[in-house]
Design a protein around this motif. Structure first.
Motif, PDB file in Angstrom:
ATOM      1  N   LEU A  52       0.939  -1.053   0.071  1.00  0.00           N
ATOM      2  CA  LEU A  52       0.174  -0.114  -0.037  1.00  0.00           C
ATOM      3  C   LEU A  52       0.916   1.253  -0.181  1.00  0.00           C
ATOM      4  O   LEU A  52       0.564   2.364  -0.739  1.00  0.00           O
ATOM      5  CB  LEU A  52      -1.016  -0.100   1.499  1.00  0.00           C
ATOM      6  CG  LEU A  52      -2.064   0.944   1.275  1.00  0.00           C
ATOM      7  CD1 LEU A  52      -2.850   0.951   0.169  1.00  0.00           C
ATOM      8  CD2 LEU A  52      -2.999   0.780   2.500  1.00  0.00           C
ATOM      9  N   ALA A  53       2.034   1.290   0.699  1.00  0.00           N
ATOM     10  CA  ALA A  53       3.080   2.260   0.756  1.00  0.00           C
ATOM     11  C   ALA A  53       3.765   2.371  -0.451  1.00  0.00           C
ATOM     12  O   ALA A  53       3.707   3.874  -1.049  1.00  0.00           O
ATOM     13  CB  ALA A  53       3.800   2.156   1.916  1.00  0.00           C
ATOM     14  N   ILE A  54       4.079   1.451  -0.904  1.00  0.00           N
ATOM     15  CA  ILE A  54       4.450   1.580  -2.414  1.00  0.00           C
ATOM     16  C   ILE A  54       3.595   2.158  -3.531  1.00  0.00           C
ATOM     17  O   ILE A  54       3.965   3.019  -4.440  1.00  0.00           O
ATOM     18  CB  ILE A  54       5.234   0.063  -2.993  1.00  0.00           C
ATOM     19  CG1 ILE A  54       6.335  -0.263  -1.863  1.00  0.00           C
ATOM     20  CG2 ILE A  54       5.380   0.107  -4.310  1.00  0.00           C
ATOM     21  CD1 ILE A  54       7.036  -1.564  -2.228  1.00  0.00           C
ATOM     22  N   LEU A  55       2.430   1.678  -3.456  1.00  0.00           N
ATOM     23  CA  LEU A  55       1.407   2.010  -4.582  1.00  0.00           C
ATOM     24  C   LEU A  55       0.973   3.282  -4.309  1.00  0.00           C
ATOM     25  O   LEU A  55       0.942   4.409  -5.340  1.00  0.00           O
ATOM     26  CB  LEU A  55       0.147   1.356  -4.152  1.00  0.00           C
ATOM     27  CG  LEU A  55       0.061  -0.325  -5.085  1.00  0.00           C
ATOM     28  CD1 LEU A  55      -0.914  -1.009  -4.636  1.00  0.00           C
ATOM     29  CD2 LEU A  55       0.551  -0.176  -6.511  1.00  0.00           C
ATOM     30  N   PHE A  56       0.879   3.888  -2.974  1.00  0.00           N
ATOM     31  CA  PHE A  56       0.702   5.309  -2.636  1.00  0.00           C
ATOM     32  C   PHE A  56       1.720   6.321  -2.976  1.00  0.00           C
ATOM     33  O   PHE A  56       1.837   7.245  -3.708  1.00  0.00           O
ATOM     34  CB  PHE A  56       0.166   5.586  -1.171  1.00  0.00           C
ATOM     35  CG  PHE A  56      -0.721   6.962  -1.064  1.00  0.00           C
ATOM     36  CD1 PHE A  56      -1.829   6.956  -1.399  1.00  0.00           C
ATOM     37  CD2 PHE A  56       0.070   8.055  -0.662  1.00  0.00           C
ATOM     38  CE1 PHE A  56      -2.547   8.215  -1.281  1.00  0.00           C
ATOM     39  CE2 PHE A  56      -0.518   9.108  -0.491  1.00  0.00           C
ATOM     40  CZ  PHE A  56      -1.883   9.334  -0.930  1.00  0.00           C
ATOM     41  N   THR A  57       3.120   5.877  -3.009  1.00  0.00           N
ATOM     42  CA  THR A  57       4.023   6.433  -3.461  1.00  0.00           C
ATOM     43  C   THR A  57       4.155   6.830  -4.888  1.00  0.00           C
ATOM     44  O   THR A  57       4.570   7.698  -5.382  1.00  0.00           O
ATOM     45  CB  THR A  57       5.581   5.754  -2.997  1.00  0.00           C
ATOM     46  OG1 THR A  57       5.544   5.624  -1.457  1.00  0.00           O
ATOM     47  CG2 THR A  57       6.862   6.540  -3.517  1.00  0.00           C
ATOM     48  N   LEU A  58       3.708   5.745  -5.678  1.00  0.00           N
ATOM     49  CA  LEU A  58       3.820   5.829  -7.232  1.00  0.00           C
ATOM     50  C   LEU A  58       2.833   6.767  -7.628  1.00  0.00           C
ATOM     51  O   LEU A  58       2.997   7.542  -8.553  1.00  0.00           O
ATOM     52  CB  LEU A  58       3.542   4.237  -7.594  1.00  0.00           C
ATOM     53  CG  LEU A  58       4.482   3.420  -7.554  1.00  0.00           C
ATOM     54  CD1 LEU A  58       4.295   1.967  -8.314  1.00  0.00           C
ATOM     55  CD2 LEU A  58       5.912   3.911  -8.333  1.00  0.00           C
ATOM     56  N   PHE A  59       1.594   6.565  -6.766  1.00  0.00           N
ATOM     57  CA  PHE A  59       0.379   7.696  -6.983  1.00  0.00           C
ATOM     58  C   PHE A  59       1.018   8.955  -6.997  1.00  0.00           C
ATOM     59  O   PHE A  59       0.640   9.990  -7.555  1.00  0.00           O
ATOM     60  CB  PHE A  59      -0.720   7.132  -6.099  1.00  0.00           C
ATOM     61  CG  PHE A  59      -1.898   8.458  -6.147  1.00  0.00           C
ATOM     62  CD1 PHE A  59      -2.740   8.393  -7.357  1.00  0.00           C
ATOM     63  CD2 PHE A  59      -1.919   9.485  -4.948  1.00  0.00           C
ATOM     64  CE1 PHE A  59      -3.711   9.404  -7.354  1.00  0.00           C
ATOM     65  CE2 PHE A  59      -2.993  10.233  -5.294  1.00  0.00           C
ATOM     66  CZ  PHE A  59      -3.768  10.187  -6.361  1.00  0.00           C
ATOM     67  N   ILE A  60       1.743   9.321  -5.897  1.00  0.00           N
ATOM     68  CA  ILE A  60       2.194  10.744  -5.507  1.00  0.00           C
ATOM     69  C   ILE A  60       3.141  11.047  -6.662  1.00  0.00           C
ATOM     70  O   ILE A  60       3.121  12.522  -7.049  1.00  0.00           O
ATOM     71  CB  ILE A  60       2.839  10.810  -4.270  1.00  0.00           C
ATOM     72  CG1 ILE A  60       1.749  10.571  -3.132  1.00  0.00           C
ATOM     73  CG2 ILE A  60       3.622  12.059  -4.160  1.00  0.00           C
ATOM     74  CD1 ILE A  60       0.917  11.883  -2.869  1.00  0.00           C
ATOM     75  N   LEU A  61       3.965  10.320  -7.223  1.00  0.00           N
ATOM     76  CA  LEU A  61       4.935  10.545  -8.221  1.00  0.00           C
ATOM     77  C   LEU A  61       4.052  10.783  -9.486  1.00  0.00           C
ATOM     78  O   LEU A  61       4.535  11.661 -10.273  1.00  0.00           O
ATOM     79  CB  LEU A  61       5.881   9.289  -8.252  1.00  0.00           C
ATOM     80  CG  LEU A  61       6.894   9.214  -7.282  1.00  0.00           C
ATOM     81  CD1 LEU A  61       7.728   7.824  -7.630  1.00  0.00           C
ATOM     82  CD2 LEU A  61       7.694  10.282  -7.073  1.00  0.00           C
TER      83      LEU A  61
END
Length: 120
Positions: free
Chosen positions: A4-13
């Motif tokens: 979830l943290a990885i996916l949200f980081t990708l979303f922010i990027l």
């Protein structure tokens, strides 16, 4: 939690790249019509990112103090967030805004506190 943290980081990027390219406003332009809407966005988005990353790190390093991990992550994120806000000067569709940066940092601090106080 890690995924979830990885996916949200990708979303922010993705949000950052879309804003730099000038296409973000086509999708979320209404936020800029709400008073302080973009500031709330900075607070919430970077706050959620901080919360998810902290919780993921807490699970991966249960032997270390949460507060120390949160400070280390917070300082790292603060540097990256500051660099991203500063870089906006070099994109025609973006503008550096110290108030945006302040709201991003407030989200980071508030959600770090929530992460440290969470019992997961």
């Amino acid at each position: 939690m890690k995924w979830l943290a990885i996916l949200f980081t990708l979303f922010i990027l993705l949000v950052i790249v879309a804003a730099d390219a000038g296409i973000l406003s086509h999708y979320v332009g209404f936020i800029y019509r709400i008073p302080w809407g973009d500031k709330a966005g900075h607070f919430i988005l970077y706050g959620i990112l901080t919360l998810l990353l902290n919780l993921a790190i807490f699970r991966s390093r249960p032997d270390q103090r949460r507060s120390l991990l949160a400070v280390k992550l917070g300082l790292t994120l603060a540097l990256l967030i500051g660099l991203e806000e500063f870089s906006q000067q070099f994109f025609s569709h973006r503008t550096f805004d110290l108030v945006d940066l302040s709201f991003s940092y407030m989200g980071l601090v508030c959600f770090s506190w929530v992460a440290v106080k969470t019992n997961t």
